[in-house]
Design a protein around this motif. Sequence first.
Motif, PDB file in Angstrom:
ATOM      1  N   PRO A   2       1.048  -1.333   0.190  1.00 17.96           N
ATOM      2  CA  PRO A   2       0.096  -0.089   0.224  1.00 17.96           C
ATOM      3  C   PRO A   2       1.003   1.260  -0.019  1.00 17.96           C
ATOM      4  CG  PRO A   2      -0.996  -1.623   1.569  1.00 17.96           C
ATOM      5  CD  PRO A   2       0.578  -1.993   1.114  1.00 17.96           C
TER       6      PRO A   2
ATOM      7  N   SER B 135      -7.152   1.496  11.941  1.00 16.44           N
ATOM      8  CA  SER B 135      -7.118   0.228  12.548  1.00 16.44           C
ATOM      9  C   SER B 135      -5.591  -0.471  12.405  1.00 16.44           C
ATOM     10  CB  SER B 135      -7.745  -0.838  11.615  1.00 16.44           C
ATOM     11  OG  SER B 135      -7.219  -0.945  10.326  1.00 16.44           O
TER      12      SER B 135
ATOM     13  N   LYS C 142      -3.729  -2.020  10.099  1.00 13.74           N
ATOM     14  CA  LYS C 142      -3.535  -2.893   8.959  1.00 13.74           C
ATOM     15  C   LYS C 142      -3.030  -1.992   7.908  1.00 13.74           C
ATOM     16  CE  LYS C 142      -4.799  -7.125   9.983  1.00 13.74           C
ATOM     17  NZ  LYS C 142      -4.882  -8.449   9.580  1.00 13.74           N
TER      18      LYS C 142
ATOM     19  N   PRO D 218      -9.646   0.896   6.812  1.00 12.70           N
ATOM     20  CA  PRO D 218      -8.407   0.077   6.944  1.00 12.70           C
ATOM     21  C   PRO D 218      -7.522   0.372   5.822  1.00 12.70           C
ATOM     22  CG  PRO D 218     -10.209  -1.718   6.352  1.00 12.70           C
ATOM     23  CD  PRO D 218     -10.807  -0.277   6.306  1.00 12.70           C
TER      24      PRO D 218
ATOM     25  N   GLY E  14      -4.547  -0.586   5.050  1.00 13.16           N
ATOM     26  CA  GLY E  14      -3.893  -1.579   4.172  1.00 13.16           C
ATOM     27  C   GLY E  14      -4.853  -1.800   3.010  1.00 13.16           C
ATOM     28  N   GLN E  15      -5.692  -1.455   2.657  1.00 10.52           N
ATOM     29  CA  GLN E  15      -6.369  -1.860   1.607  1.00 10.52           C
ATOM     30  C   GLN E  15      -5.862  -1.279   0.087  1.00 10.52           C
ATOM     31  OE1 GLN E  15     -10.349   0.100   0.543  1.00 10.52           O
ATOM     32  NE2 GLN E  15     -10.386   0.590   2.991  1.00 10.52           N
ATOM     33  N   THR E  16      -6.117  -2.034  -1.069  1.00  9.68           N
ATOM     34  CA  THR E  16      -5.616  -1.485  -2.235  1.00  9.68           C
ATOM     35  C   THR E  16      -6.619  -1.582  -3.199  1.00  9.68           C
ATOM     36  OG1 THR E  16      -4.291  -3.430  -2.617  1.00  9.68           O
ATOM     37  CG2 THR E  16      -3.051  -1.448  -1.627  1.00  9.68           C
TER      38      THR E  16
ATOM     39  N   LYS F 280      -4.511 -10.777   0.054  1.00  8.55           N
ATOM     40  CA  LYS F 280      -4.162  -9.321   0.710  1.00  8.55           C
ATOM     41  C   LYS F 280      -5.544  -8.661   1.305  1.00  8.55           C
ATOM     42  CE  LYS F 280      -2.177  -5.161   1.595  1.00  8.55           C
ATOM     43  NZ  LYS F 280      -1.344  -5.244   2.570  1.00  8.55           N
TER      44      LYS F 280
ATOM     45  N   ASP G  53      -6.696 -10.673   4.258  1.00  4.43           N
ATOM     46  CA  ASP G  53      -6.222 -10.222   5.330  1.00  4.43           C
ATOM     47  C   ASP G  53      -6.591  -9.081   5.991  1.00  4.43           C
ATOM     48  OD1 ASP G  53      -4.375 -12.314   5.337  1.00  4.43           O
ATOM     49  OD2 ASP G  53      -2.644 -11.134   4.491  1.00  4.43           O
ATOM     50  N   VAL G  54      -6.801  -7.953   5.135  1.00  5.34           N
ATOM     51  CA  VAL G  54      -7.208  -6.547   5.685  1.00  5.34           C
ATOM     52  C   VAL G  54      -8.604  -6.524   6.209  1.00  5.34           C
ATOM     53  CG1 VAL G  54      -7.422  -4.054   4.755  1.00  5.34           C
ATOM     54  CG2 VAL G  54      -5.494  -5.412   3.874  1.00  5.34           C
ATOM     55  N   PHE G  55      -9.541  -7.297   5.478  1.00  2.84           N
ATOM     56  CA  PHE G  55     -10.799  -7.187   5.716  1.00  2.84           C
ATOM     57  C   PHE G  55     -11.458  -8.176   6.689  1.00  2.84           C
ATOM     58  CE2 PHE G  55     -10.528  -4.355   2.081  1.00  2.84           C
ATOM     59  CZ  PHE G  55     -11.103  -3.042   2.446  1.00  2.84           C
TER      60      PHE G  55
END
Lengths: 492, 251
Positions: free
Chosen positions: A435, A490, A492, B36, B38-40, B61, B64-66
């Motif tokens: 990311p 969060s 993450k 979150p 980390g989401q893409t 991924k 993992d993130v959600f």
Amino acid sequence: MSGTFVGMPAFPKAAHEAVGNTTLRANLRHATHTIRDKRAKAVAELDDWALLREAGKQIKDHTLRHLDTYLVQLEETVTAAGGTVHWAADADEANRIVTHLVKETGECEVVKVKSMATQEIGLNEALEEAGIAAYETDLAELIVQLGHDRPSHILVPAIHRNRGEIRDIFTKEMGEWGRPAPEGLTDTPAELAEAARLHLREKFLRAKVGISGANFMVAETGTLVVVESEGNGRMCLTLPETLISVVGIEKIIPTWRDLEVFLQTLPRSSTAERMNPYTSMWTGTTDTDGPRAFHLVLIDNGRTDTLADEVGRQALRCIRCSACLNVCPVYERAGGHAYGSVYPGPIGAILSPQLRGTASEIDASLPYASSLCGACYEVCPVAIDIPEVLVHLRERVVQGGPATRQGNRVVLKPAKGHAAERAAMRAAGWAFVHPGALRAGQRMASRTRRFHPRTLPGPGRAWSATRDLPQVPAEPFRDWWQRTHGKKESGK
Amino acid sequence: MRVALFLTCVNDTLYPDTGRAVVNLLTRLGVDIDFPMGQTCCGQAHYNTGYRHEAEPLARKFSDVFGEYDAIVTPSGSCGAMVRELYPRMGERARAEGRGDGLAAALAPVVPKTYELTEFLVDVLGVTDVGAYYPHTVTYHPTCHGLRSLGLGDRPYQLLMAVKGLDLKELPGAQECCGFGGTFAVKNSDVSAAMGEDKVRNAGSTGADVLCAADNSCLMHLGGTMSRLHTAMRPVHIAEILASTEEEPLS
Ligand code: SF4
């Protein structure tokens, strides 16, 4: 498959011309929208449509799973009924067999029932080379043949022609082939049909050999079934002394009970009729009636290779109703010829690259000839998930991988011309699992946004020739979120 | 209920207003929504272009993130369909290739928890009147994935009809694809453009000043076509209409 289409340009190039041809687009739009709406009404009449569709799918899947058994059974039943069965591995073999059979009769002309399989193998061309004239007797096929044209639709091969064009073709060409068109022929449907009737009647009464395909073959009795609207097919099936039927091996169904399902779904899906006007069925030969000799030529021509593919094999369920063509927005604009095969539209886009392989330019481009909108899957009476197969074949084109060709397991190499795309996909894939990299890219785009053009040079022109690009925002969402909600992140 | 916003990479980068609209709308409805970081990307573009193997790490991924949330809300019919319809298929394909159940097991938790925005509003929150105000004439294009893959049905219409001041016009040929289709827009640009122009023309014939959809990818294609054709109509994501209120109208 047929050599007729060798050297066709890739789909986008062929479609480019069709999109620019306003007459063609108007013809196609009118024809497909009319039949599309009628089909929807005919299907909506049946409360159990969803069940019929599921039944059709399961019958076909079951048959394909046990194809070996049913084919052998069919050979036995056809033979017992007085027919002769021939097996053809590919188009050349099928053409050799049929040419030989016609020559044995001593005849040099044949009448033909509309048949996709014979077009697929290029039978007319093969017969012509052997000095045998093959006359198409389906009205639309006749128009195509007289116009030195190619079919552009499975069911309505001359869908790309309007009435005026048909009148001109009849007036100019009929005399070359047999009885000329009547003087002063107009473009009213009744007059055009009458001209065709007179022209064809002469052929039916003279011909000693008929050639057909079949919509279904019932294994339990060896019965072949042809479903049609005009009755010309029945003339060809009953008047000649010798009947040769050329049929793909996937057209088999186990029993008459199974036929019941398809005789409901096929006419409603194809012509939007509750029942088609003519359903001809024959079982071998009969002493006092119909052809004296019956030959069944079973063709593989890439079908067992297709059957070997877990995802792609569902294409073999197809009953050639053409509902998927009629709802397809791409077919409507690109026309049937752009698909470079006798099988145009969505079904052609998944069938041709499987029957012929993905080596040629046209075949490698067909899996992309779709926006994946799913309208084809929705209407398909045997529930072929065409978008799923398209994506599967895209994978075969760009990544290569295992496939079956001529009965052998092979590992295909990725097609040429996708290297840049492959690299871009890998890079994007990397950025998306990191990311931080995505964020850096977004920020860079935002910071330089004042300098972004709204049109693109080079390959990007494909987008920006007709569409402006969106403006990149001052900050991506994630930066706004961080600023305003950062605390509850969060992690993450 | 812990609710996550899956905004999608396209919206995050190009349409942050849609993201803000979802946040405002759901907050107004009492939902505590998280984004979150980390989401893409869900991997849809990779998958649909034929790069299934490259899409797999993105799907993992995503999971993992959600995975830890109770519900995942996305303002995109096509990305929603990617998770719900195609993640299970990716798992099955991996299994069929002899790579075991790992991928299927990794992706399974997020599949039933992923909702397209209008589904989340109508099915999970049970609301159709979200208290929005939008005094414009609007026509709605049901995008293909929303329509056929997710089966959104009349949910978007119910929501739009309950918006105060909104005059909803029926779009002729609504169920026809707009011609975007991801890489199709570039690989078959002539046909794609012809489809887009027809859609814009149909939308124009309604006299509406806004063309609404629940997917910005289609709206990017249609908006780009509109701006090139110099039509007065503008594309607006349904989230932005639903977020608009009398106190804070959409500008
Ligand atoms: S794929 Fe389905 S809809 Fe298309 S022709 Fe075959 S049976 Fe009909």
